[in-house]
Scaffold this motif. Structure first.
Motif, PDB file in Angstrom:
ATOM      1  N   THR A   1      10.372  71.468  47.627  1.00  0.00           N
ATOM      2  CA  THR A   1       9.707  70.456  48.435  1.00  0.00           C
ATOM      3  C   THR A   1      10.671  69.861  49.454  1.00  0.00           C
ATOM      4  O   THR A   1      11.882  70.103  49.415  1.00  0.00           O
ATOM      5  N   GLY A   2      10.126  69.081  50.338  1.00  0.00           N
ATOM      6  CA  GLY A   2      10.905  68.404  51.376  1.00  0.00           C
ATOM      7  C   GLY A   2       9.984  67.416  52.055  1.00  0.00           C
ATOM      8  O   GLY A   2       9.003  66.948  51.463  1.00  0.00           O
ATOM      9  N   SER A   3      10.238  67.118  53.303  1.00  0.00           N
ATOM     10  CA  SER A   3       9.359  66.199  54.030  1.00  0.00           C
ATOM     11  C   SER A   3       9.464  66.450  55.523  1.00  0.00           C
ATOM     12  O   SER A   3      10.421  67.072  55.996  1.00  0.00           O
TER      13      SER A   3
ATOM     14  N   THR B   1       8.231  80.779  42.323  1.00  0.00           N
ATOM     15  CA  THR B   1       8.496  79.552  43.076  1.00  0.00           C
ATOM     16  C   THR B   1       7.276  79.168  43.898  1.00  0.00           C
ATOM     17  O   THR B   1       6.684  80.012  44.576  1.00  0.00           O
ATOM     18  N   VAL B   2       6.906  77.898  43.828  1.00  0.00           N
ATOM     19  CA  VAL B   2       5.810  77.405  44.667  1.00  0.00           C
ATOM     20  C   VAL B   2       6.356  76.325  45.594  1.00  0.00           C
ATOM     21  O   VAL B   2       7.332  75.648  45.275  1.00  0.00           O
ATOM     22  N   LEU B   3       5.728  76.184  46.744  1.00  0.00           N
ATOM     23  CA  LEU B   3       6.130  75.206  47.740  1.00  0.00           C
ATOM     24  C   LEU B   3       5.111  74.081  47.739  1.00  0.00           C
ATOM     25  O   LEU B   3       3.901  74.324  47.818  1.00  0.00           O
ATOM     26  N   MET B   4       5.573  72.828  47.629  1.00  0.00           N
ATOM     27  CA  MET B   4       4.683  71.680  47.524  1.00  0.00           C
ATOM     28  C   MET B   4       5.006  70.634  48.591  1.00  0.00           C
ATOM     29  O   MET B   4       6.091  70.088  48.624  1.00  0.00           O
ATOM     30  N   LEU B   5       4.073  70.401  49.481  1.00  0.00           N
ATOM     31  CA  LEU B   5       4.124  69.300  50.435  1.00  0.00           C
ATOM     32  C   LEU B   5       2.706  68.829  50.696  1.00  0.00           C
ATOM     33  O   LEU B   5       1.750  69.611  50.534  1.00  0.00           O
ATOM     34  N   ASN B   6       2.576  67.583  51.108  1.00  0.00           N
ATOM     35  CA  ASN B   6       1.291  67.071  51.572  1.00  0.00           C
ATOM     36  C   ASN B   6       0.191  67.214  50.519  1.00  0.00           C
ATOM     37  O   ASN B   6      -0.960  67.516  50.847  1.00  0.00           O
ATOM     38  N   ASP B   7       0.551  67.038  49.235  1.00  0.00           N
ATOM     39  CA  ASP B   7      -0.388  67.108  48.104  1.00  0.00           C
ATOM     40  C   ASP B   7      -0.943  68.509  47.855  1.00  0.00           C
ATOM     41  O   ASP B   7      -1.922  68.661  47.108  1.00  0.00           O
ATOM     42  N   GLU B   8      -0.347  69.533  48.457  1.00  0.00           N
ATOM     43  CA  GLU B   8      -0.785  70.904  48.265  1.00  0.00           C
ATOM     44  C   GLU B   8       0.378  71.744  47.750  1.00  0.00           C
ATOM     45  O   GLU B   8       1.529  71.466  48.063  1.00  0.00           O
TER      46      GLU B   8
ATOM     47  N   ASN C   1       5.438  63.978  43.634  1.00  0.00           N
ATOM     48  CA  ASN C   1       4.432  64.973  43.277  1.00  0.00           C
ATOM     49  C   ASN C   1       5.050  66.310  42.884  1.00  0.00           C
ATOM     50  O   ASN C   1       4.510  67.026  42.039  1.00  0.00           O
ATOM     51  N   ALA C   2       6.183  66.654  43.480  1.00  0.00           N
ATOM     52  CA  ALA C   2       6.873  67.887  43.094  1.00  0.00           C
ATOM     53  C   ALA C   2       7.369  67.792  41.654  1.00  0.00           C
ATOM     54  O   ALA C   2       7.268  68.750  40.876  1.00  0.00           O
ATOM     55  N   ILE C   3       7.914  66.631  41.300  1.00  0.00           N
ATOM     56  CA  ILE C   3       8.360  66.407  39.916  1.00  0.00           C
ATOM     57  C   ILE C   3       7.161  66.471  38.974  1.00  0.00           C
ATOM     58  O   ILE C   3       7.216  67.094  37.903  1.00  0.00           O
ATOM     59  N   LYS C   4       6.072  65.852  39.374  1.00  0.00           N
ATOM     60  CA  LYS C   4       4.859  65.857  38.550  1.00  0.00           C
ATOM     61  C   LYS C   4       4.352  67.287  38.341  1.00  0.00           C
ATOM     62  O   LYS C   4       3.964  67.666  37.224  1.00  0.00           O
ATOM     63  N   LEU C   5       4.342  68.083  39.404  1.00  0.00           N
ATOM     64  CA  LEU C   5       3.866  69.463  39.304  1.00  0.00           C
ATOM     65  C   LEU C   5       4.766  70.286  38.392  1.00  0.00           C
ATOM     66  O   LEU C   5       4.281  71.038  37.534  1.00  0.00           O
ATOM     67  N   ALA C   6       6.079  70.153  38.567  1.00  0.00           N
ATOM     68  CA  ALA C   6       7.012  70.903  37.721  1.00  0.00           C
ATOM     69  C   ALA C   6       6.863  70.492  36.262  1.00  0.00           C
ATOM     70  O   ALA C   6       6.900  71.341  35.359  1.00  0.00           O
ATOM     71  N   ALA C   7       6.678  69.198  36.020  1.00  0.00           N
ATOM     72  CA  ALA C   7       6.557  68.695  34.660  1.00  0.00           C
ATOM     73  C   ALA C   7       5.262  69.128  33.991  1.00  0.00           C
ATOM     74  O   ALA C   7       5.194  69.259  32.766  1.00  0.00           O
ATOM     75  N   SER C   8       4.234  69.369  34.782  1.00  0.00           N
ATOM     76  CA  SER C   8       2.925  69.725  34.225  1.00  0.00           C
ATOM     77  C   SER C   8       2.916  71.095  33.563  1.00  0.00           C
ATOM     78  O   SER C   8       2.087  71.372  32.692  1.00  0.00           O
TER      79      SER C   8
END
Length: 386
Positions: free
Chosen positions: A162-164, A196-203, A181-188
């Motif tokens: 992730t980034g911004s 590897t998945v890329l997470m930004l903007n809630d996607e 949200n990246a932490i939340k996704l990894a923890a889930s």
């Protein structure tokens, strides 16, 4: 029986939260926290451990220090330490036990392939003890870093990059939300075996197909034609599709690209040659003269290149250079192959370069490299015959 006032109840809850804070590896629901304070914990209620997530930081806009609070594009990327950023996130102790590691603090395009080699090994090392890893990077070459990790990390545990698009210190920044949200996704654990998945903007998107499409907008990352894997809406994480790797068994999931089997000296040079109206031969000849072992062509339409480039490509193939054909259009597949030429399918040029670089770093045999492109590289789903 003592009658509790709203003030005393609030005091009890504060006390309960303080008690919970002393137990960093345990998670208590609000109900069980209240019961703890009154000394009436239900012995049948299971105590759940929080998943462990490590944030490995490389810098980028997310760690950027802006000139002032409204300097959306005027900032110094890779300035703020990740430990401070994570420490400032609210409610993170409700989703994961979070640790940090400062791998570097630069813009994404400043990193070399040799440094990505080290980053991948660091991610695997962390996943020996962690339930998931978040990698923060700049967005300029995030898709390439993500795909390199996707192809090389050996652990099937969640890896989220992730980034911004806005630095941490401006109004309206997307940085804290993306990191949380990246932490939340990894923890889930929902993207285990996804690579590897890329997470930004809630996607979140598969590393193989995602690409940056806008220089400034916060919704810059998309997956052309195929779409995102899923979305994060507060406490809800929805997964609507899975990458083809998620269907593989645990024994066949990993790619052939085990970095522990090679050294940095084995990494080869691979370049990208862009075609356009009357494109000259200089790019290809220059790359070959500079030691390129592989070249990806970003061609017009379905991958076409100019006559001058085509003639120079033939000469380069005779010298042992391997070519991969892709399209510059931004989406669509390419099926052009031949002697010394491999079809890039729907990989864009940047992704095809990462795959070709790894292939040639592990094997100099053309047939082996071509086979890896049609198996590891192609994202099509193979369903078992009935």
């Amino acid at each position: 029986m003592k009658k509790w006032t709203s003030r005393s109840l609030k005091a009890l809850m504060v006390t309960g939260l303080a008690v919970t804070a002393l137990l960093p590896n345990l998670y208590l629901s609000p109900a069980s926290a209240a019961e703890t304070v009154t000394g009436t914990v239900n012995s049948t209620e299971a105590v759940k451990k929080l998943p462990k997530v490590q944030v490995i930081a490389t810098g980028g806009t997310l760690a950027g220090q802006s000139t002032d609070e409204t300097s959306f594009q005027t900032y110094r990327a890779g300035s703020l330490p990740i430990a401070d950023l994570v420490a400032s996130l609210p409610n993170k102790d409700q989703i994961a036990e979070v640790s940090t590691y400062q791998f570097g603090n630069s813009g994404s395009s400043a990193y070399t392939i040799e440094q990505l080699f080290d980053l991948s090994l660091k991610v695997d090392e962390a996943l020996k003890t962690q339930d998931g890893v978040v990698v923060t990077t700049g967005t300029d070459t995030m898709e390439e870093i993500a795909y390199f990790l996707d192809l090389t990390v050996r652990s099937p545990k969640p890896v989220v990059i992730t980034g911004s698009m806005r630095p941490w210190t401006v109004i309206g920044t997307d940085a804290p939300a993306n990191l949380y949200n990246a932490i939340k996704l990894a923890a889930s654990g929902k993207t285990k075996y996804f690579g590897t998945v890329l997470m930004l903007n809630d996607e979140f998107h598969a590393a193989r197909e995602v690409t940056k499409t806008n220089s400034y907008r916060t919704d810059t990352f998309i997956t052309p034609e195929i779409g995102a894997l899923g979305y994060i809406d507060e406490k809800t994480i929805r997964v609507y599709r899975a990458p083809f790797r998620a269907l593989k068994s645990a024994t066949t999931w990993a790619t052939p690209f085990d970095l522990s089997k090679i050294t940095k000296k084995d990494l080869v040079k691979v370049e990208i040659a862009y075609s356009y109206q009357e494109a000259g031969a200089g790019a290809i000849s220059g790359f070959v003269a500079n030691g390129a072992k592989g070249i990806v062509t970003a061609g017009t339409g379905a991958g076409g290149i100019s006559k001058a480039m085509s003639e120079e490509r033939k000469a380069a193939i005779e010298k042992g250079v391997v070519f991969v054909t892709t399209t510059r259009t931004g989406s669509g597949s390419n099926y052009s192959s031949g002697d010394g030429i491999i079809a890039g399918d729907n990989l864009n040029a940047a992704h095809a370069r990462i795959l070709l670089l790894l292939c040639l770093s592990f094997s100099k045999d053309f047939d082996t490299v071509q086979n890896w492109f049609t198996t590891v590289g192609y994202g099509q789903i193979e369903l078992p015959a009935k």
